[in-house]
Design a protein around this motif. Structure first.
Motif, mmCIF file in Angstrom:
data_model
loop_
_atom_site.group_PDB
_atom_site.id
_atom_site.type_symbol
_atom_site.label_atom_id
_atom_site.label_comp_id
_atom_site.label_asym_id
_atom_site.label_seq_id
_atom_site.Cartn_x
_atom_site.Cartn_y
_atom_site.Cartn_z
ATOM 1 N N ARG A 1 0.493 -0.875 0.122
ATOM 2 C CA ARG A 1 0.161 -0.085 -0.261
ATOM 3 C C ARG A 1 1.018 1.405 0.087
ATOM 4 N NH1 ARG A 1 -4.037 -0.299 -2.066
ATOM 5 N NH2 ARG A 1 -5.165 1.457 -0.426
ATOM 6 N N ASN A 2 0.468 2.317 -0.296
ATOM 7 C CA ASN A 2 1.304 3.440 -0.999
ATOM 8 C C ASN A 2 0.529 4.271 0.922
ATOM 9 O OD1 ASN A 2 2.871 5.900 -1.624
ATOM 10 N ND2 ASN A 2 0.681 6.857 -2.313
ATOM 11 N N LEU A 3 2.128 4.249 1.577
ATOM 12 C CA LEU A 3 1.618 5.170 1.984
ATOM 13 C C LEU A 3 0.940 7.305 2.173
ATOM 14 C CD1 LEU A 3 4.372 3.834 4.574
ATOM 15 C CD2 LEU A 3 1.877 3.532 4.841
ATOM 16 N N PRO A 4 0.259 7.937 2.434
ATOM 17 C CA PRO A 4 -0.196 8.671 1.906
ATOM 18 C C PRO A 4 0.862 9.793 2.513
ATOM 19 C CG PRO A 4 -1.530 8.639 3.108
ATOM 20 C CD PRO A 4 -0.799 7.119 3.548
ATOM 21 N N GLY A 5 1.974 10.833 2.447
ATOM 22 C CA GLY A 5 2.736 12.020 2.816
ATOM 23 C C GLY A 5 2.563 13.084 3.225
ATOM 24 N N GLU A 6 3.309 14.043 3.231
ATOM 25 C CA GLU A 6 2.743 15.601 3.988
ATOM 26 C C GLU A 6 1.707 15.894 3.399
ATOM 27 O OE1 GLU A 6 4.898 17.770 6.909
ATOM 28 O OE2 GLU A 6 5.033 19.457 4.587
ATOM 29 N N ASP A 7 0.669 16.943 3.546
ATOM 30 C CA ASP A 7 0.564 18.013 2.204
ATOM 31 C C ASP A 7 -0.242 17.522 0.756
ATOM 32 O OD1 ASP A 7 -1.422 20.235 1.556
ATOM 33 O OD2 ASP A 7 1.174 21.474 1.724
ATOM 34 N N GLU A 8 -0.362 15.915 0.925
ATOM 35 C CA GLU A 8 -0.833 15.945 -1.007
ATOM 36 C C GLU A 8 -1.772 16.575 -1.818
ATOM 37 O OE1 GLU A 8 -0.686 11.233 -1.660
ATOM 38 O OE2 GLU A 8 1.708 10.828 -0.816
ATOM 39 N N LYS A 9 -1.743 16.537 -2.474
ATOM 40 C CA LYS A 9 -2.051 16.871 -3.437
ATOM 41 C C LYS A 9 -2.811 16.180 -4.568
ATOM 42 C CE LYS A 9 -3.967 21.353 -5.409
ATOM 43 N NZ LYS A 9 -3.240 22.252 -6.614
ATOM 44 N N SER A 10 -4.390 16.094 -5.247
ATOM 45 C CA SER A 10 -3.813 15.890 -6.473
ATOM 46 C C SER A 10 -3.954 16.696 -7.793
ATOM 47 C CB SER A 10 -5.391 15.013 -6.754
ATOM 48 O OG SER A 10 -5.871 14.551 -8.524
#
Length: 151
Positions: free
Chosen positions: A68-77
């Motif tokens: 699974r991809n771990l989300p990082g700080e302040d991710e945006k699409s």
């Protein structure tokens, strides 16, 4: 080059066709940019590039599933918003801290950053590249960097 195909290494010499890009749907600059990325994120899963191959007019990227991809700080699409590059810390313990973001005119412009061992991070200065990633889910290139003097 006419086609770029991702294969997942399933072990025991079994490779499963996974994802495919064709010209003219994707430009040659994007083909090359994708081949320079250490990691590939799609559908919430992270993959690592293990082999970059050619077969006649077709290019092949062999990847291995990491999890699974771990989300990082302040991710945006950035889907539908053009080409973007993020510069982040490579450390999970720092929540893959975001240093800076830039927009790019083309994948060709992104190639300049993807090819480098040391990059100028806007507003920060020179950093050492540890790995690169194409996050298909968010539509962004991610360049992981650390201080030049770090081990």
């Amino acid at each position: 080059m006419k086609q770029l195909t991702y294969y997942i290494d399933k072990g025991n010499d079994y490779y499963e066709r996974f994802y495919e890009y064709n010209i003219p749907n994707v430009g040659i600059d994007e083909f090359y940019a994708r081949q320079l990325c250490t990691y590939f994120i799609i559908r919430g899963t992270q993959y690592k590039l293990t082999s970059n191959e050619m077969d006649g007019e077709n290019d092949i990227l062999v990847i291995k599933e990491i999890g699974r991809n771990l989300p990082g700080e302040d991710e945006k699409s950035f889907r539908g918003e053009g080409i973007h590059i993020e510069f982040r810390s490579p450390h999970e313990r720092e929540n893959y801290r975001l240093f800076s973001r830039i927009s790019s005119i083309s994948h060709f412009d992104a190639l300049r950053f993807l090819l480098k061992d040391v990059v100028d991070v806007p507003g920060i200065g020179q950093k050492l590249v540890t790995s690169t990633e194409i996050d298909e889910d968010r539509g962004v290139y991610v360049i992981y960097v650390k201080d030049l003097e770090q081990d």
